[in-house]
Design a protein around this motif. Structure first.
Motif, PDB file in Angstrom:
ATOM      1  N   LEU A 146       0.099   1.626  -4.247  1.00 55.19           N
ATOM      2  CA  LEU A 146       0.543   0.538  -3.659  1.00 55.19           C
ATOM      3  C   LEU A 146       2.050  -0.012  -3.876  1.00 55.19           C
ATOM      4  CD1 LEU A 146      -2.672  -1.768  -4.213  1.00 55.19           C
ATOM      5  CD2 LEU A 146      -2.129  -0.390  -2.087  1.00 55.19           C
TER       6      LEU A 146
ATOM      7  N   GLU B 103       5.116  -2.641  -3.127  1.00 51.63           N
ATOM      8  CA  GLU B 103       5.357  -3.891  -2.488  1.00 51.63           C
ATOM      9  C   GLU B 103       6.909  -3.913  -2.271  1.00 51.63           C
ATOM     10  OE1 GLU B 103       2.301  -5.358  -5.773  1.00 51.63           O
ATOM     11  OE2 GLU B 103       3.924  -4.054  -5.691  1.00 51.63           O
TER      12      GLU B 103
ATOM     13  N   SER C 145       5.870  -6.974   2.019  1.00 56.60           N
ATOM     14  CA  SER C 145       4.958  -5.913   2.572  1.00 56.60           C
ATOM     15  C   SER C 145       4.442  -5.178   1.478  1.00 56.60           C
ATOM     16  CB  SER C 145       6.138  -4.923   3.193  1.00 56.60           C
ATOM     17  OG  SER C 145       6.687  -5.669   4.425  1.00 56.60           O
ATOM     18  N   CYS C 146       3.376  -4.340   1.737  1.00 59.03           N
ATOM     19  CA  CYS C 146       2.493  -3.808   0.794  1.00 59.03           C
ATOM     20  C   CYS C 146       2.220  -2.379   1.255  1.00 59.03           C
ATOM     21  CB  CYS C 146       1.423  -4.424   0.045  1.00 59.03           C
ATOM     22  SG  CYS C 146       0.517  -3.398  -0.919  1.00 59.03           S
ATOM     23  N   ALA C 147       2.765  -1.350   1.146  1.00 58.95           N
ATOM     24  CA  ALA C 147       2.568  -0.086   1.813  1.00 58.95           C
ATOM     25  C   ALA C 147       1.508   0.666   0.853  1.00 58.95           C
ATOM     26  CB  ALA C 147       3.917   0.746   1.990  1.00 58.95           C
TER      27      ALA C 147
ATOM     28  N   THR D 121      -0.636   4.213   0.130  1.00 54.37           N
ATOM     29  CA  THR D 121      -0.985   5.714   0.660  1.00 54.37           C
ATOM     30  C   THR D 121      -2.270   6.068  -0.436  1.00 54.37           C
ATOM     31  OG1 THR D 121       0.572   6.272  -1.483  1.00 54.37           O
ATOM     32  CG2 THR D 121       1.706   6.067   0.785  1.00 54.37           C
TER      33      THR D 121
ATOM     34  N   ARG E 250      -2.059  -7.140   8.698  1.00 56.79           N
ATOM     35  CA  ARG E 250      -2.080  -5.711   8.298  1.00 56.79           C
ATOM     36  C   ARG E 250      -1.609  -4.936   9.564  1.00 56.79           C
ATOM     37  NH1 ARG E 250      -6.155  -2.857   7.787  1.00 56.79           N
ATOM     38  NH2 ARG E 250      -5.318  -1.248   6.317  1.00 56.79           N
TER      39      ARG E 250
ATOM     40  N   LYS F 251       0.368   1.736   9.835  1.00 56.30           N
ATOM     41  CA  LYS F 251       1.167   2.232   8.782  1.00 56.30           C
ATOM     42  C   LYS F 251       0.413   1.972   7.380  1.00 56.30           C
ATOM     43  CE  LYS F 251       5.180   0.425  11.634  1.00 56.30           C
ATOM     44  NZ  LYS F 251       6.504  -0.709  11.432  1.00 56.30           N
ATOM     45  N   ASN F 252      -0.566   1.476   7.523  1.00 59.70           N
ATOM     46  CA  ASN F 252      -1.570   1.019   6.378  1.00 59.70           C
ATOM     47  C   ASN F 252      -0.709   0.112   5.284  1.00 59.70           C
ATOM     48  OD1 ASN F 252      -3.802   1.663   5.002  1.00 59.70           O
ATOM     49  ND2 ASN F 252      -3.494   3.437   4.062  1.00 59.70           N
ATOM     50  N   THR F 253      -0.132  -0.899   5.982  1.00 58.15           N
ATOM     51  CA  THR F 253       0.778  -1.758   5.351  1.00 58.15           C
ATOM     52  C   THR F 253       0.185  -3.244   5.510  1.00 58.15           C
ATOM     53  OG1 THR F 253       2.550  -0.101   5.513  1.00 58.15           O
ATOM     54  CG2 THR F 253       2.988  -2.608   5.184  1.00 58.15           C
TER      55      THR F 253
ATOM     56  N   TYR G  44       1.132  -7.188   5.035  1.00 54.67           N
ATOM     57  CA  TYR G  44       2.406  -8.175   4.848  1.00 54.67           C
ATOM     58  C   TYR G  44       1.801  -9.580   4.419  1.00 54.67           C
ATOM     59  CZ  TYR G  44       3.929  -4.499   8.101  1.00 54.67           C
ATOM     60  OH  TYR G  44       4.512  -3.390   8.385  1.00 54.67           O
TER      61      TYR G  44
ATOM     62  N   CYS H 166       0.304  -6.717  -4.689  1.00 52.47           N
ATOM     63  CA  CYS H 166      -0.707  -6.594  -3.917  1.00 52.47           C
ATOM     64  C   CYS H 166      -1.839  -5.935  -4.558  1.00 52.47           C
ATOM     65  CB  CYS H 166      -0.252  -5.688  -2.577  1.00 52.47           C
ATOM     66  SG  CYS H 166       0.509  -4.141  -2.610  1.00 52.47           S
TER      67      CYS H 166
END
Length: 125
Positions: free
Chosen positions: A4, A6, A21-23, A25, A72, A76-78, A80, A96
């Motif tokens: 994760l 941020e 944002s929190c991406a 993977t 969300r 993008k699996n992100t 906000y 996050c």
């Protein structure tokens, strides 16, 4: 491996806005929700907003409910956090979290398996 990350923090004047944002993977499809926490110096980590993955249903604590919006982007699996009308009391490191264990309260940091590294938000008066 789950990560994760941020981004989006920084300095802002009171009354201003920021979007965090929190991406995510890795293996994320089994998550029930993703949550934003924050921690101010000398204070405990505090859950502020969470979003259910299957339908993007949000929940907030009262102090941010009318000022912050969690969302969300599934493609993008992100996740906000749109923050507006910021106050000096919002100054904190924002994290996050995901991988909430079943039965755990969404506000309990111990219920989460995965955490980002945090992003600093500083609100000046």
């Amino acid at each position: 491996e789950v990560y994760l990350v941020e981004s989006g923090g920084g300095p802002v004047q009171a009354g201003g806005s920021l979007r965090l944002s929190c991406a995510a993977t890795g293996v994320t499809y089994a998550w029930d929700a993703m949550t934003w926490f924050r921690q101010a110096p000398g204070k405990e980590r505090e859950a502020i907003a969470s979003i259910r993955v299957r339908d993007n249903y949000p929940v907030y604590i009262d102090s941010v409910k009318r000022r912050f919006t969690i969302s969300r982007d599934n493609s993008k699996n992100t996740m906000y956090l749109q923050m507006s009308s910021l106050e000096p009391e919002d100054t904190a490191t924002y994290y996050c979290a995901a991988g909430q264990r079943r039965g755990g309260a969404w506000t309990d940091p111990l219920a989460y398996t995965y955490w980002g590294q945090g992003t600093q938000v500083t609100v000046s008066s």
